[in-house]
Motif scaffolding. Structure first.
Motif, PDB file in Angstrom:
ATOM      1  N   GLY A  96       0.767  -1.237   0.000  1.00  0.00           N
ATOM      2  CA  GLY A  96       0.000   0.000   0.000  1.00  0.00           C
ATOM      3  C   GLY A  96       0.791   1.276   0.000  1.00  0.00           C
ATOM      4  O   GLY A  96       0.254   2.339   0.336  1.00  0.00           O
ATOM      5  N   SER A  97       2.063   1.227  -0.396  1.00  0.00           N
ATOM      6  CA  SER A  97       2.847   2.468  -0.420  1.00  0.00           C
ATOM      7  C   SER A  97       2.284   3.404  -1.488  1.00  0.00           C
ATOM      8  O   SER A  97       1.764   2.973  -2.521  1.00  0.00           O
ATOM      9  CB  SER A  97       4.321   2.173  -0.679  1.00  0.00           C
ATOM     10  N   PRO A  98       2.384   4.717  -1.287  1.00  0.00           N
ATOM     11  CA  PRO A  98       1.751   5.684  -2.190  1.00  0.00           C
ATOM     12  C   PRO A  98       2.480   5.816  -3.521  1.00  0.00           C
ATOM     13  O   PRO A  98       3.688   5.594  -3.608  1.00  0.00           O
ATOM     14  CB  PRO A  98       1.810   6.983  -1.397  1.00  0.00           C
ATOM     15  N   MET A  99       1.736   6.182  -4.551  1.00  0.00           N
ATOM     16  CA  MET A  99       2.318   6.468  -5.856  1.00  0.00           C
ATOM     17  C   MET A  99       2.935   7.860  -5.815  1.00  0.00           C
ATOM     18  O   MET A  99       2.337   8.811  -5.309  1.00  0.00           O
ATOM     19  CB  MET A  99       1.246   6.396  -6.937  1.00  0.00           C
ATOM     20  N   ILE A 100       4.152   7.979  -6.352  1.00  0.00           N
ATOM     21  CA  ILE A 100       4.824   9.273  -6.440  1.00  0.00           C
ATOM     22  C   ILE A 100       5.048   9.591  -7.913  1.00  0.00           C
ATOM     23  O   ILE A 100       4.815   8.769  -8.794  1.00  0.00           O
ATOM     24  CB  ILE A 100       6.159   9.278  -5.674  1.00  0.00           C
ATOM     25  N   GLY A 101       5.501  10.796  -8.188  1.00  0.00           N
ATOM     26  CA  GLY A 101       5.762  11.179  -9.566  1.00  0.00           C
ATOM     27  C   GLY A 101       7.046  10.563 -10.086  1.00  0.00           C
ATOM     28  O   GLY A 101       7.750   9.843  -9.388  1.00  0.00           O
ATOM     29  N   ASN A 102       7.368  10.856 -11.333  1.00  0.00           N
ATOM     30  CA  ASN A 102       8.604  10.419 -11.969  1.00  0.00           C
ATOM     31  C   ASN A 102       9.110  11.551 -12.858  1.00  0.00           C
ATOM     32  O   ASN A 102       8.588  11.735 -13.959  1.00  0.00           O
ATOM     33  CB  ASN A 102       8.380   9.160 -12.796  1.00  0.00           C
ATOM     34  N   SER A 173      13.338   8.175 -11.794  1.00  0.00           N
ATOM     35  CA  SER A 173      14.183   9.041 -10.979  1.00  0.00           C
ATOM     36  C   SER A 173      13.405   9.427  -9.726  1.00  0.00           C
ATOM     37  O   SER A 173      12.221   9.755  -9.803  1.00  0.00           O
ATOM     38  CB  SER A 173      14.590  10.298 -11.757  1.00  0.00           C
ATOM     39  N   PHE A 174      14.073   9.362  -8.588  1.00  0.00           N
ATOM     40  CA  PHE A 174      13.423   9.791  -7.357  1.00  0.00           C
ATOM     41  C   PHE A 174      14.481  10.277  -6.369  1.00  0.00           C
ATOM     42  O   PHE A 174      15.652   9.904  -6.445  1.00  0.00           O
ATOM     43  CB  PHE A 174      12.595   8.656  -6.731  1.00  0.00           C
ATOM     44  N   THR A 175      14.045  11.116  -5.465  1.00  0.00           N
ATOM     45  CA  THR A 175      14.904  11.653  -4.416  1.00  0.00           C
ATOM     46  C   THR A 175      14.565  10.972  -3.096  1.00  0.00           C
ATOM     47  O   THR A 175      13.397  10.757  -2.775  1.00  0.00           O
ATOM     48  CB  THR A 175      14.712  13.173  -4.288  1.00  0.00           C
ATOM     49  N   THR A 176      15.600  10.646  -2.352  1.00  0.00           N
ATOM     50  CA  THR A 176      15.425  10.003  -1.055  1.00  0.00           C
ATOM     51  C   THR A 176      16.616  10.401  -0.183  1.00  0.00           C
ATOM     52  O   THR A 176      17.259  11.427  -0.433  1.00  0.00           O
ATOM     53  CB  THR A 176      15.317   8.469  -1.227  1.00  0.00           C
ATOM     54  N   ILE A 177      16.905   9.622   0.843  1.00  0.00           N
ATOM     55  CA  ILE A 177      18.137   9.823   1.605  1.00  0.00           C
ATOM     56  C   ILE A 177      19.053   8.633   1.342  1.00  0.00           C
ATOM     57  O   ILE A 177      18.593   7.545   0.989  1.00  0.00           O
ATOM     58  CB  ILE A 177      17.871   9.982   3.122  1.00  0.00           C
ATOM     59  N   THR A 178      20.343   8.846   1.470  1.00  0.00           N
ATOM     60  CA  THR A 178      21.312   7.793   1.197  1.00  0.00           C
ATOM     61  C   THR A 178      21.237   6.720   2.276  1.00  0.00           C
ATOM     62  O   THR A 178      21.419   7.019   3.462  1.00  0.00           O
ATOM     63  CB  THR A 178      22.734   8.364   1.144  1.00  0.00           C
TER      64      THR A 178
END
Length: 291
Positions: A96-102, A173-178
């Motif tokens: 159930g994790s949310p959809m994010i953009g690309n 492509s997505f932004t997160t933390i390392t």
């Protein structure tokens, strides 16, 4: 004299599980080979059982889950990401994790600890043609090694978990933390730490991001992790160094140029990682073509 036709020792034939019978015999055969070829003793078997029991008593986790770190490497089947192995499902997956953009951003707290990371790449078939509209399920541990949805550590639901769809060129492509190496050793006794060390392993897992890749053309979904090349924890991984196959290791690049930092909307240095998933489809060759 009383007679009876009852046979209390009789077995209800309908309750026999042929697979359980076959696997039990196979396990005994394997133990016999260990005995004959490696000097395996009954006391050795008791040591293994005692270790798992001790892990269970110390951590409170089910025995089946505790066996995963020590033995999951056997079931990876040498999978290289292209010909998908029969990999174990990750115990840290949450539906159930949310959809994010690309391009998109994984859900995270405004002050999420960690070094920013931009992860990108492509999803390709064995001919290196793009798979458009592939769904990537992405998740990772926080900077203190905890997955959201497992411990009440203050993380919001689905923190650092998301889904996205590849574009027409198969790009994502997505932004997160390392991610960072993490360990549950803080919850385990010194005896358990010593037992794992005796196997030449660390209770730390190397830094990684979990991915699932789903697409109608795939023979089977990809489920696995992408690691970072040169991570010193990989050879010591409690789950086994073979889990991080070379094709599942990507180069982590630090970006500290002030103009580069500002151009990407960050206030601090950040990292980038590029990884292409080359996956076997129904029309792919047996061996993936090189770039």
């Amino acid at each position: 004299m009383t007679t009876t036709t009852d046979a209390p020792w009789a077995i209800d034939q309908t309750r026999i599980n042929p697979r359980a019978v076959r696997l039990t015999e196979a396990f005994k055969d394997a133990l016999a080979r260990l005995r004959d070829e490696h000097g395996f003793t009954f006391d050795d078997l008791r040591v293994v059982g005692s270790l798992l029991e001790h892990l269970h008593d110390t951590s409170g986790l089910p025995l089946a889950m505790l066996a995963v770190p020590l033995f999951s490497e056997v079931f990876q089947g040498g999978g290289d990401g292209y010909t998908i192995s029969e990999e174990l499902d990750s115990p840290t997956y949450v539906p159930g994790s949310p959809m994010i953009g690309n391009p998109g951003v994984l859900p995270m707290r405004p002050d999420e600890p960690g070094v920013p990371l931009i992860a990108s790449g492509r999803v390709l078939d064995g001919h290196r043609r793009p798979l458009a509209g592939a769904e990537l399920v992405i998740y990772q541990a926080s900077n203190d090694g905890v997955y959201s949805g497992f411990l009440d550590d203050g993380q919001p639901e689905h923190n650092l978990r998301g889904r996205l769809l590849t574009d027409a060129e198969g790009r994502y492509s997505f932004t997160t933390i390392t991610p960072v190496p993490y360990s549950d050793a803080r919850d385990l006794s010194a005896e358990v730490v010593a037992a794992v060390a005796a196997l030449g392993r660390s209770l730390y897992r190397p830094a990684h991001i979990h991915y699932e890749v789903h697409h109608p053309d795939l023979l089977k979904p990809f489920r696995g992790e992408v690691y970072f090349a040169g991570d010193p924890v990989i050879p010591l991984d409690v789950a086994g160094p073979k889990v991080a196959a070379p094709s599942l290791q990507a180069d982590l690049v630090r970006r500290d140029d002030p103009e580069d930092i500002a151009a990407h909307g960050f206030e601090v240095p950040f990292n980038t990682v590029v990884h292409d998933f080359v996956l076997k489809t129904r029309t792919s060759p047996e061996t993936a073509r090189s770039a």
